[in-house]
Write a protein that holds these residues in place. Structure first.
Motif, PDB file in Angstrom:
ATOM      1  N   UNK A  10       0.810  -1.213   0.000  1.00 24.89           N
ATOM      2  CA  UNK A  10       0.000   0.000   0.000  1.00 24.89           C
ATOM      3  C   UNK A  10       0.845   1.265   0.000  1.00 24.89           C
ATOM      4  N   UNK A  11       2.156   1.108   0.150  1.00 25.59           N
ATOM      5  CA  UNK A  11       3.031   2.269   0.209  1.00 25.59           C
ATOM      6  C   UNK A  11       4.247   2.056  -0.678  1.00 25.59           C
ATOM      7  N   UNK A  12       4.752   3.164  -1.229  1.00 29.11           N
ATOM      8  CA  UNK A  12       5.986   3.168  -1.999  1.00 29.11           C
ATOM      9  C   UNK A  12       6.967   4.091  -1.296  1.00 29.11           C
ATOM     10  N   UNK A  13       8.191   3.632  -1.128  1.00 27.69           N
ATOM     11  CA  UNK A  13       9.223   4.416  -0.463  1.00 27.69           C
ATOM     12  C   UNK A  13      10.258   4.815  -1.511  1.00 27.69           C
ATOM     13  N   UNK A  14      10.641   6.084  -1.520  1.00 26.70           N
ATOM     14  CA  UNK A  14      11.632   6.542  -2.491  1.00 26.70           C
ATOM     15  C   UNK A  14      12.351   7.767  -1.949  1.00 26.70           C
ATOM     16  N   UNK A  15      13.448   8.138  -2.602  1.00 26.64           N
ATOM     17  CA  UNK A  15      14.205   9.340  -2.241  1.00 26.64           C
ATOM     18  C   UNK A  15      13.894  10.433  -3.248  1.00 26.64           C
ATOM     19  N   UNK A  16      13.933  11.667  -2.788  1.00 24.46           N
ATOM     20  CA  UNK A  16      13.714  12.779  -3.694  1.00 24.46           C
ATOM     21  C   UNK A  16      14.302  14.043  -3.103  1.00 24.46           C
ATOM     22  N   UNK A  17      14.711  14.951  -3.983  1.00 26.60           N
ATOM     23  CA  UNK A  17      15.255  16.231  -3.521  1.00 26.60           C
ATOM     24  C   UNK A  17      14.148  17.068  -2.907  1.00 26.60           C
ATOM     25  N   UNK A  18      14.451  17.663  -1.774  1.00 25.86           N
ATOM     26  CA  UNK A  18      13.523  18.587  -1.113  1.00 25.86           C
ATOM     27  C   UNK A  18      14.353  19.772  -0.636  1.00 25.86           C
ATOM     28  N   UNK A  19      14.325  20.840  -1.433  1.00 26.75           N
ATOM     29  CA  UNK A  19      15.213  21.974  -1.201  1.00 26.75           C
ATOM     30  C   UNK A  19      16.653  21.483  -1.208  1.00 26.75           C
ATOM     31  N   UNK A  20      17.422  21.734  -0.166  1.00 29.79           N
ATOM     32  CA  UNK A  20      18.838  21.371  -0.165  1.00 29.79           C
ATOM     33  C   UNK A  20      19.095  19.937   0.231  1.00 29.79           C
ATOM     34  N   UNK A  21      18.036  19.209   0.598  1.00 22.72           N
ATOM     35  CA  UNK A  21      18.206  17.862   1.124  1.00 22.72           C
ATOM     36  C   UNK A  21      17.657  16.835   0.154  1.00 22.72           C
TER      37      UNK A  21
END
Length: 638
Positions: free
Chosen positions: A315-326
């Motif tokens: 039911x969930x997908x986990x991923x990385x993504x840019x969020x401002x400087x992080x």
């Protein structure tokens, strides 16, 4: 400054290993859940002049409620010699490896008792080289774990001298001289990919048919039940455009998720996550494009999903993504720095985490709340980020710079670093170490991590909006901290960052004393006919691109007007240029044009030429050469 000191600093920093992938296997006992965490690492070896890979395995013991009880010490690192691709099967834990040795490509299958199967793909001669890049490459197990799927070059095309494809068909002799297109920068040996399957019982290899002739397939995986395939296809008619660094070209058993973005335009854009119901074929949008993120809210998707990204309940997908400087995976733990998800299994994540004083570190978390450091190498360095923190109304919103930075009070030299690529982001996970200096990395408007509107605001404004953003960032730093010396300013950058660096020293000639630029864009008009991404040359100046478009005087004039070459006569800074002789993205003749313009006026300029390197200047010996020369150049001229 002693070059040996510079070399020693670089050797220490570049030798830090970084995790690149991970796999988790679960073993259940009566009382505990035991997880075997296998990780792959990369490390630079300056003695060999190459990048090494090795693997390590940790044992994580958890309670019944998934909380982590302990992490046992790892075994010794095991070198991965010649490994091109590697994938562990989900059920039996078989490890498939495509390895190159002695001029042959082998497909090996390993189990707990040793080598189980080995197929010499070169001897079978069913196809050309197996693709091991991130753009096309894959290695996918079927549900029955008796077949493996991968992508390779079509048999009748091979890589000729200097990476140029040449036809090897002997039926028509004159075909040997026919030009064969490839997929551009860093993919010059990729022309006609095909989907291949190896049967592990018989050892037979087959090239799959049915892919449309105008489509190049890649990143393939099996459909549920093994009766079909999914793959990403790139149209290669009427001609190919460069794919490297340009994402704009483009589980459980019931749902398929994939990323979708606009064609052409900025290299990297905010993407949407689409989902397909495999039973009905219905498409829907799971996560839409984020145009203007709310303060502290989700900023959008900007990079590929990891191969294992589903939660246990699907039911969930986990991923990385840019969020401002992080770069974030789980915002509740953002205090640890930037996160990059390597894999998730049973709701347990293996993450690469970094921060301004911690190079890439392997961590393991329980169900999204407990973090355990598995491996870390501490190293302090100076780092500061200035970035637009808000967007206002209008087509080109003004930036409002963040007021946080990592600094040392005794540092008095400011060096501005402009991130590589017109549309990327400089996160705090990036190690920037240039001895005892304060480095500002500027995420000007157009950087990812701030929403689609910020990205699109740069279209038609390159050479003005981005240049002014960087300049304002440096002025803000100088006004904020009186200990900084405005007479000792330098600017560094590569590709579009090199474009900005050369603009800055031309538009503000009395402001900067030194510059170091790697493969910079100098004259967009002359670059038009030599770059593998001709579409961007039009889009960047606000012109619509189509395959059949031919240059006009107005278009070339717009490109020239926005180019650093127009300010070359005003340059006063000492300029170091670093060029790759095999650069397909930004022709090295761009840097040569700038070099000659400066040289003819008696300016201080030095050019480093790397004949075997491409746009990224990524060879180990090249990176060391560039670092040491840049450090010494800045020391000399500051």
């Amino acid at each position: 400054m002693d070059p040996r000191l510079v070399s020693g600093v670089y050797s220490r920093v570049s030798g830090l290993p970084a995790p690149v992938s991970a796999h988790v296997r679960q073993e259940r006992t009566v009382e505990d859940r035991i997880y075997r965490v296998s990780t792959d690492w990369t490390q630079t070896d300056l003695v060999r002049g190459s990048r090494l890979t090795f693997s390590q395995q940790w044992t994580v013991i958890t309670e019944e409620d998934h909380s982590i009880r302990t992490v046992l010490p790892p075994g010794p690192a095991v070198p991965g010699s010649g490994e091109l691709l590697k994938r562990v099967s989900p059920l039996r834990g078989l490890k498939a490896v495509v390895r190159e040795t002695g001029g042959h490509q082998l497909l090996e299958v390993w189990d707990d008792h040793g080598l189980r199967r080995c197929v010499d793909l070169s001897v079978l001669n069913k196809h050309g080289r197996v693709y091991d890049d991130a753009q096309f490459g894959c290695l996918s197990w079927s549900d029955c774990e008796n077949k493996l799927l991968y992508v390779a070059e079509k048999k009748n095309v091979s890589s000729g001298p200097d990476g140029v494809c040449s036809c090897v068909c002997v039926l028509v002799q004159q075909d040997r001289s026919v030009y064969c297109e490839d997929w551009g920068e860093a993919l010059s040996n990729h022309s006609l990919p095909v989907l291949c399957v190896v049967d592990l019982h018989s050892g037979d290899v087959s090239v799959l048919q049915g892919v449309p002739p105008d489509v190049s397939p890649g990143q393939a995986l099996w459909a549920p039940g093994g009766q079909g395939l999914f793959f990403i296809g790139w149209y290669h008619e009427p001609f190919r455009l460069g794919l490297k660094f340009c994402s704009n070209r483009s589980p459980d058993g019931s749902t398929l998720v994939f990323l979708q973005g606009r064609v052409f335009g900025p290299h990297n854009q905010c993407l949407s996550i689409q989902q397909m119901d495999l039973q009905t074929g219905t498409l829907s949008t799971l996560v839409d494009v984020v145009h203007r993120p709310q303060d502290g809210g989700f900023a959008g998707v900007y990079e590929a999903l990891p191969s294992c990204c589903w939660s246990t309940d699907a039911h969930r997908i986990v991923f990385s993504s840019a969020c401002r400087n992080w770069k974030v995976t789980n915002t509740t733990c953002s205090v640890y720095g930037s996160w990059k998800l390597l894999t998730v299994q049973d709701d347990l994540m293996v993450v690469c985490c970094s921060s301004p004083n911690t190079p890439p570190t392997l961590v393991r978390t329980d169900p999204f709340n407990q973090l355990i450091r598995i491996r870390t190498d501490e190293l302090f360095y100076l780092f500061a980020v200035l970035t637009p923190s808000s967007l206002q109304n209008g087509t080109a919103p003004r930036p409002d710079w963040s007021d946080w930075a990592w600094r040392c009070s005794w540092v008095r030299t400011v060096r501005s670093y402009v991130h590589v690529g017109a549309f990327g982001v400089r996160c705090v996970s990036v190690v920037i170490l240039l001895l005892c200096v304060l480095v500002f990395t500027v995420n000007y408007r157009g950087s990812t991590g701030f929403g689609q509107d910020a990205i699109l605001s740069l279209i038609g404004r390159i050479g003005t909006q981005d240049v002014k953003d960087v300049q304002r960032a440096v002025l803000t730093a100088l006004q904020t901290d009186s200990t900084l010396d405005p007479e000792r300013l330098a600017v560094l950058g590569g590709s579009h960052g090199g474009f900005l660096s050369c603009h800055l020293i031309g538009q503000y000639p009395e402001f900067y004393r030194a510059c170091a630029a790697r493969n910079p864009v100098i004259n967009a008009a002359t670059l038009l006919g030599t770059s593998d991404i001709v579409d961007w040359r039009y889009t960047s100046v606000g012109l619509e691109y189509s395959y059949d478009r031919t240059p006009t005087a107005d278009a070339l004039g717009a490109m020239l007007e926005r180019s650093p070459i127009t300010h070359a006569a005003q340059v006063r800074a000492a300029v170091l240029l670093m060029l790759g002789g095999r650069d397909r993205r930004v022709s090295p003749h761009q840097g040569l044009e700038f070099y000659r313009a400066l040289k003819s006026r008696g300016s201080t300029v030095r050019l480093l030429w790397f004949p075997e390197d491409g746009h990224s200047l990524s060879r180990v010996d090249t990176q060391a050469d560039c670092f040491i020369n840049t450090a010494l150049w800045l020391q000399e001229h500051l």
